[in-house]
Design a protein around this motif. Structure first.
Motif, PDB file in Angstrom:
ATOM      1  N   ILE A  41      35.759 -42.665  44.603  1.00  0.00           N
ATOM      2  CA  ILE A  41      34.780 -42.005  44.890  1.00  0.00           C
ATOM      3  C   ILE A  41      35.078 -42.836  46.563  1.00  0.00           C
ATOM      4  O   ILE A  41      36.157 -43.735  47.034  1.00  0.00           O
ATOM      5  N   LEU A  43      32.919 -45.778  39.659  1.00  0.00           N
ATOM      6  CA  LEU A  43      31.542 -46.029  39.923  1.00  0.00           C
ATOM      7  C   LEU A  43      31.531 -47.726  39.957  1.00  0.00           C
ATOM      8  O   LEU A  43      30.973 -47.835  40.958  1.00  0.00           O
ATOM      9  N   THR A  85      25.891 -45.765  41.542  1.00  0.00           N
ATOM     10  CA  THR A  85      25.564 -45.433  40.033  1.00  0.00           C
ATOM     11  C   THR A  85      25.712 -43.987  40.826  1.00  0.00           C
ATOM     12  O   THR A  85      26.031 -43.368  41.535  1.00  0.00           O
ATOM     13  N   LEU A  86      25.452 -42.955  39.611  1.00  0.00           N
ATOM     14  CA  LEU A  86      26.104 -41.009  39.773  1.00  0.00           C
ATOM     15  C   LEU A  86      24.721 -41.155  40.925  1.00  0.00           C
ATOM     16  O   LEU A  86      24.787 -40.458  41.862  1.00  0.00           O
ATOM     17  N   LEU A 122      32.631 -37.758  44.563  1.00  0.00           N
ATOM     18  CA  LEU A 122      33.791 -38.471  43.358  1.00  0.00           C
ATOM     19  C   LEU A 122      34.907 -37.612  43.298  1.00  0.00           C
ATOM     20  O   LEU A 122      34.599 -36.215  43.065  1.00  0.00           O
TER      21      LEU A 122
END
Ligand code: KG4
Ligand code: ZN
Length: 345
Positions: free
Chosen positions: A17, A63, A69-70, A4
């Motif tokens: 990303i 995202l 997702t993280l 990220l």
């Protein structure tokens, strides 16, 4: 490896990303250009407040667009220098908070070097081919103008830089003199198309063009304050009608771009580099791209032009730089600090 990237060094809040340094899964940019336009330049405190408002939604959007997702993120790369300190602090504090909460490695990125990686995002094979080293990059933005030499060990060295204004700054100031709005570069680029760039003779500083030899220590340096003063003098003694405005602008633009091209070529020959990378916001300029591309066959140097979307400030270049940094050395830790000055790492 999915990184990220976060960028907040000036007036763009951006998140991206990037997988393995080149696969851009998402790149989101929120520009504050309109906010600062009325002031003719970026107001640091205003920029910081805007970053604070935008950073979380921008990261969330990055995202979302990557459909991740993280949990899928392996590391966070954030621009930590150089830049406007109030603006840098927002991105760094946010990135450190996220890294601490998710137990993710954090990498502080030099914005100036990140611009160079922007030239290779769509052509990673060029940066992965050892035959292309040492790389030579012409970094031209609103804040910096420099020629950078990067040997295979990645230890970048600035071999020439501006002694006064950056090229983008000169274009922005020229646009201000001519009441063309901010930022000046894109307007000047547009107005110059089909105009006569030889109509006015603006100085090519530190090139020896005026018959004054250039001191040895400044052969790869730049100076753009003289050309700006020369424009001001021309404007003061000429009636700039709508008819001649494009020629004035095109001639000014040519003076800036000719110097950039001639110095980059001279440096590439001197340091025997096989490739010249062009990056930074001013690398969007169509005349600069054309002039440098024309040299490809003449000088037998490969030219890597950063795609326009990765020339101006973005976070994909930060995510890409983060990947290569992580391949070469361990990540930073939470003591990472925002630094306003240019520390090449
Ligand atoms: O890299 P960047 O987005 O921000 C800095 O790190 O400074 O560069 C911004 C600069 C501004 O000076 C802007 O006028 C210039 O890039 N710029 C251009 C063009 N698009 C942006 N200059 C010339 N021609 C363009 N098309
Ligand atoms: Zn920049």
């Amino acid at each position: 490896m999915k990184i990220l990237g976060i960028e907040s060094s000036c007036d763009e809040t951006a998140a991206a990303i990037v997988e393995d340094g080149h696969k851009v899964m998402s790149s989101v940019i929120s520009s504050q250009v309109e906010l600062h336009a009325g002031y003719g330049g970026v107001i640091p405190e205003l920029a910081a407040r805007e970053h604070l408002k935008n950073i979380n939604p921008i990261v969330t959007e990055a995202l979302l667009r990557a459909e991740l997702t993280l949990d899928a993120i392996d590391a966070i790369a954030v621009t930590s220098n150089p830049g406007l300190i109030p603006a840098l602090l927002v991105g760094n504090a946010y990135a450190k908070g996220l890294a601490a909460a998710r137990n993710l490695p954090i990498i502080g990125i030099n914005h100036f070097l990140a611009h160079i990686y922007g030239a290779f995002i769509e052509h990673p094979e060029l940066i992965q081919d050892t035959a292309n080293f040492p790389l030579l990059a012409l970094v031209v933005s609103g804040g910096h103008t420099a020629i950078v030499l990067i040997p295979e060990d990645g230890k970048a060295r600035i071999v020439g830089s501006t002694l006064d204004d950056a090229a983008g700054e000169a274009l922005d100031k020229a646009a201000k003199i001519l009441y063309l709005g901010y930022p000046g570069g894109p307007v000047i680029d547009k107005l110059s198309k089909n105009a006569n760039e030889k109509a006015f003779n603006f100085p090519r500083s530190l090139t020896g063009a005026a018959g004054k030899p250039v001191a040895e220590e400044h052969v790869f340096d730049f100076s753009f304050s003289g050309v700006k003063t020369s424009l001001l003098n021309t404007v003061n003694k000429t009636n700039i009608t709508d008819d001649i405005l494009p020629d004035v602008v095109a001639s000014f633009q040519a003076a800036v771009m000719d110097v950039l091209v001639s110095k980059a070529i001279h440096a590439a020959k001197h340091f025997r580099t096989p490739l010249i990378a062009l990056c930074g916001g001013v690398a969007c300029n169509s005349s600069l791209r054309e002039k440098l591309s024309r040299e490809e066959s003449k000088c037998h140097k490969a030219i890597a032009l950063a795609p326009p979307k990765y020339c101006t400030d973005n976070a994909a270049m930060v995510g890409s730089a983060g990947y290569y940094r992580l391949l070469a050395s361990p990540p930073d830790d939470l003591s990472l600090n925002a630094i306003p000055g240019l520390a090449l790492t």
